[in-house]
Design an enzyme around this catalytic site. Sequence first.
Site, mmCIF file in Angstrom:
data_model
loop_
_atom_site.group_PDB
_atom_site.id
_atom_site.type_symbol
_atom_site.label_atom_id
_atom_site.label_comp_id
_atom_site.label_asym_id
_atom_site.label_seq_id
_atom_site.Cartn_x
_atom_site.Cartn_y
_atom_site.Cartn_z
ATOM 1 N N HIS A 82 -9.508 -5.708 9.094
ATOM 2 C CA HIS A 82 -8.433 -4.824 8.634
ATOM 3 C C HIS A 82 -8.982 -3.411 8.498
ATOM 4 O O HIS A 82 -10.062 -3.208 7.954
ATOM 5 C CB HIS A 82 -7.914 -5.305 7.268
ATOM 6 C CG HIS A 82 -6.888 -4.400 6.674
ATOM 7 N ND1 HIS A 82 -5.567 -4.437 7.052
ATOM 8 C CD2 HIS A 82 -6.986 -3.430 5.740
ATOM 9 C CE1 HIS A 82 -4.888 -3.518 6.366
ATOM 10 N NE2 HIS A 82 -5.731 -2.895 5.578
ATOM 11 N N ASP A 161 4.143 -7.451 -2.493
ATOM 12 C CA ASP A 161 3.559 -6.185 -2.049
ATOM 13 C C ASP A 161 4.640 -5.254 -1.514
ATOM 14 O O ASP A 161 4.588 -4.045 -1.742
ATOM 15 C CB ASP A 161 2.486 -6.424 -0.980
ATOM 16 C CG ASP A 161 1.848 -5.104 -0.550
ATOM 17 O OD1 ASP A 161 1.299 -4.414 -1.414
ATOM 18 O OD2 ASP A 161 1.932 -4.756 0.641
ATOM 19 N N ARG A 168 5.669 2.121 -5.664
ATOM 20 C CA ARG A 168 4.506 3.021 -5.773
ATOM 21 C C ARG A 168 4.753 4.312 -4.996
ATOM 22 O O ARG A 168 4.398 5.400 -5.434
ATOM 23 C CB ARG A 168 3.251 2.327 -5.232
ATOM 24 C CG ARG A 168 2.706 1.257 -6.159
ATOM 25 C CD ARG A 168 1.702 0.382 -5.450
ATOM 26 N NE ARG A 168 0.562 1.129 -4.950
ATOM 27 C CZ ARG A 168 -0.251 0.704 -3.982
ATOM 28 N NH1 ARG A 168 -0.037 -0.471 -3.406
ATOM 29 N NH2 ARG A 168 -1.258 1.434 -3.587
ATOM 30 N N SER A 183 -3.100 -4.804 -3.010
ATOM 31 C CA SER A 183 -2.143 -4.707 -1.901
ATOM 32 C C SER A 183 -2.805 -5.146 -0.585
ATOM 33 O O SER A 183 -2.267 -5.974 0.160
ATOM 34 C CB SER A 183 -1.650 -3.254 -1.805
ATOM 35 O OG SER A 183 -0.975 -3.029 -0.615
ATOM 36 N N LYS A 187 -2.402 -9.375 1.179
ATOM 37 C CA LYS A 187 -1.864 -9.597 2.538
ATOM 38 C C LYS A 187 -2.896 -10.293 3.413
ATOM 39 O O LYS A 187 -2.570 -11.181 4.198
ATOM 40 C CB LYS A 187 -1.466 -8.251 3.172
ATOM 41 C CG LYS A 187 -0.145 -7.722 2.627
ATOM 42 C CD LYS A 187 0.214 -6.385 3.224
ATOM 43 C CE LYS A 187 -0.709 -5.322 2.757
ATOM 44 N NZ LYS A 187 -0.229 -3.970 2.667
HETATM 45 N N1 URA Z 1 -2.942 -0.170 2.619
HETATM 46 C C1 URA Z 1 -2.239 -1.141 2.020
HETATM 47 O O1 URA Z 1 -1.903 -2.146 2.621
HETATM 48 N N2 URA Z 1 -1.887 -0.972 0.726
HETATM 49 C C2 URA Z 1 -2.232 0.119 0.017
HETATM 50 O O2 URA Z 1 -1.906 0.207 -1.141
HETATM 51 C C3 URA Z 1 -2.961 1.126 0.664
HETATM 52 C C4 URA Z 1 -3.321 0.965 1.970
#
Ligand code: URA
Length: 433
Positions: A82, A161, A168, A183, A187
Amino acid sequence: MNIVDIIAKKRDKLALTRQEIKFFINSLVHHKIEDYHASTLLMAIYLNGMNEDEIVNLTKEMMKSGDVIDLSDIPGVKVDKHSTGGVGDKTSMVLAPLVASFGVKVAKVSGRGLGHTGGTLDKLESIPGMSISLTNAKFKDLVNKHGIAIMGQTQDLDPADKSLYALRDVTATVGSLPLITSSIMSKKLASGSDTILLDVKMGSGAFMKTLDDARTLSKLLVKVGKACGKDTRAVITDMQEPLGLAVGNILEVKEAIDTLNNKGPKDFTELCINCAAIMLTQAKVTDDLNKAKEMAIANLKNGKAFYKFKEWIGAQGGDTYYLDHPDKFKEAKHVYKIKSKLAGHIKEIEALTIGEAAMHLGAGRLNVTDKIDPTAGIVLNKKVGDHVKINDVLCTVYTNKDKVNDILKTIQKAFKITLVKIKQPKVIIDYIK
Ligand code: URA
């Protein structure tokens, strides 16, 4: 238990228990609390932070808020990677088939681009026919049969999320370490792979602007991943200038094809080789990182990585003719060359400016609902450390928009030129495991 008591606890700088965090996430996804409750708690977390146990618990509860893909019946180690997002970051398109060319299973859920950063899904979708909207069952089937699949996040993956990120975004609470960490990791954990490599970008074109911030985030991401039972590692990589040469969807696919044929730009190729080597050690193909690097270089040279790329794209519906004939991809109507007004050495190519300019040319989106133009973007002809003469081409600009003079001027200003000789920056700044 009630949400007001939980907010009051965090307001008073106290740690929340697993049960309290679970109550919050459950109430959020089942619409049992109001947005103002969630927003207030987010601000309290932003201001007062969370300890590591709270972050791990928040991550686990967010992960469990929706589908958790179970890849355990697919034999072998399933690896994932990622990136925190940057400009010209087409790494997944090369790294995934490169690693899969060793028989390692790559299962990856990717995102779309927003603002100055691009997204893997948009890049992949610029290949005619390519489908990234897969069901979980189809995703697993592809990983099983071809050893590789990349899909978009379904509505049912990590709904907590989605709700939290939307709040946010409008409450000035995006930039909180506990919230960013939970976050990203929730995922990743919901995507089902056994190992995670995080590419934390650092610099003007990245979320993390300084090395200290990138290090703090990387260490936290790795700790949380390990606490959740996954082999998690991180690299901190340079995003002061765009990665590689191409910024924009089709342009980046072409650069990925070049790189898979061992003709890619130096910095991008080096990043792919190093990340592939780490992922090969995570998959236990070898425990020798140097040997893993040599293996990755070999599969770029002998065509195996490109062959796997074609197999993968074909399996997800993409027309592989374009991969063998990249000159057949659509091109933008207008092509402009930006020339240097000075002689000297390139000191900086502001990644943020280039990313925003590419977005305004049509390559990206300002709002989630904007449509992108796959042909638009910028290809750098020079990189930091290169010498330039007056009138040398700094970069080539592609767009279908007619009035782009202001954008061209902005791009010109992104190149900083000095008389002093400049060293080429290192692409990998740190490795945390
Ligand atoms: N990438 C994400 O998936 N979440 C965040 O809060 C910041 C970057």
